[in-house]
Design an enzyme around this catalytic site. Structure first.
Site, PDB file in Angstrom:
ATOM      1  N   ARG A  49      49.436 -12.147   3.617  1.00 50.33           N
ATOM      2  CA  ARG A  49      49.149 -13.387   2.904  1.00 50.33           C
ATOM      3  C   ARG A  49      50.156 -13.542   1.780  1.00 50.33           C
ATOM      4  NH1 ARG A  49      42.851 -12.757   1.575  1.00 50.33           N
ATOM      5  NH2 ARG A  49      43.646 -10.730   0.890  1.00 50.33           N
ATOM      6  N   ASP A  51      52.281 -15.141  -1.270  1.00 52.59           N
ATOM      7  CA  ASP A  51      51.861 -15.908  -2.430  1.00 52.59           C
ATOM      8  C   ASP A  51      52.596 -17.246  -2.484  1.00 52.59           C
ATOM      9  OD1 ASP A  51      50.411 -13.634  -3.125  1.00 52.59           O
ATOM     10  OD2 ASP A  51      52.081 -12.814  -4.300  1.00 52.59           O
ATOM     11  N   ARG A 196      57.540  -8.354  -6.856  1.00 57.19           N
ATOM     12  CA  ARG A 196      58.089  -8.983  -8.064  1.00 57.19           C
ATOM     13  C   ARG A 196      58.051  -8.013  -9.240  1.00 57.19           C
ATOM     14  NH1 ARG A 196      55.406 -15.086  -7.947  1.00 57.19           N
ATOM     15  NH2 ARG A 196      55.789 -15.512  -5.751  1.00 57.19           N
TER      16      ARG A 196
END
Length: 209
Positions: A49, A51, A196
């Site tokens: 999934r 973002d 990230r």
């Protein structure tokens, strides 16, 4: 039958992969295209999934369909009905019990960093920009410390509860280019915003003099 899809999409056009009320998602776009093409309502399951804002070159998914359209005709029909920014570049009938998420052996992300005195015009939404020199060897040394099986709780953000924060980082490479570099990260799974946060953590010590 069960069909496996390989999907590419521009994450800037969607609020992530997962269907959610009031926001356009990749999953919703594929399911709506399937309904329009075949009259069938079905759930398209993705291997992961992503973002909001995360792009995909080869997101694997699967869906069970009853249509008589063969694989090639179904792929063309779906591509004609999906919105701009999402393309199914491969579709094939697979074994009945294949599951995109549970059969995934690994997942790979690339985090792109542009370097230079001036911000490149394509940077927003496409890459992170750093205008000062970085110590690439220090960055690579720090990256090596993260490879292996560890508890990555410190690199995950709240928002997607997980039964465990332990992951196996299979490789983390720093690939240099003329005007920047990229982190190529492969693991058996990722926490929310983990890539990230890893990128930011590796860039910080490389900035030190």
């Amino acid at each position: 039958r069960n069909v496996r899809l390989r999907v590419a999409y521009d994450g800037a056009r969607f609020f992530g992969w997962q269907r959610q009320d009031g926001f356009t998602s990749v999953q919703e776009s594929l399911e709506d295209a399937l309904l329009a093409a075949t009259g069938e309502r079905a759930v398209v399951h993705g291997a992961g999934r992503t973002d909001t804002g995360v792009h995909a070159l080869g997101q694997v998914a699967h869906v069970h369909v009853a249509t008589r359209l063969d694989d090639d005709r179904l792929r063309h029909a779906l591509n004609a009905l999906t919105p701009a920014g999402v393309t199914i570049d491969r579709l094939e009938t697979c074994r009945a019990d294949f599951h995109a998420r549970f059969d995934a052996r690994s997942k790979r992300y690339a985090y792109v960093v542009a370097t230079g005195r001036f911000e490149p015009p394509f940077a927003p939404g496409r890459c992170h920009w750093v205008k000062w020199p970085l110590d690439m060897e220090r960055m690579r040394a720090a990256a090596r410390e993260l490879v292996g099986r560890h508890d990555f709780r410190a690199f995950g953000n709240t928002g997607s509860p997980r039964p465990s924060t332990v992951r196996t980082l299979q490789h983390l490479r720093v690939v240099t280019r003329r005007r920047g570099f990229g982190f190529v990260v492969q693991a058996d799974g990722f926490l929310y915003n983990m890539v990230r946060n890893i990128a930011g953590t590796l860039i910080e010590p490389a900035e030190a003099s």
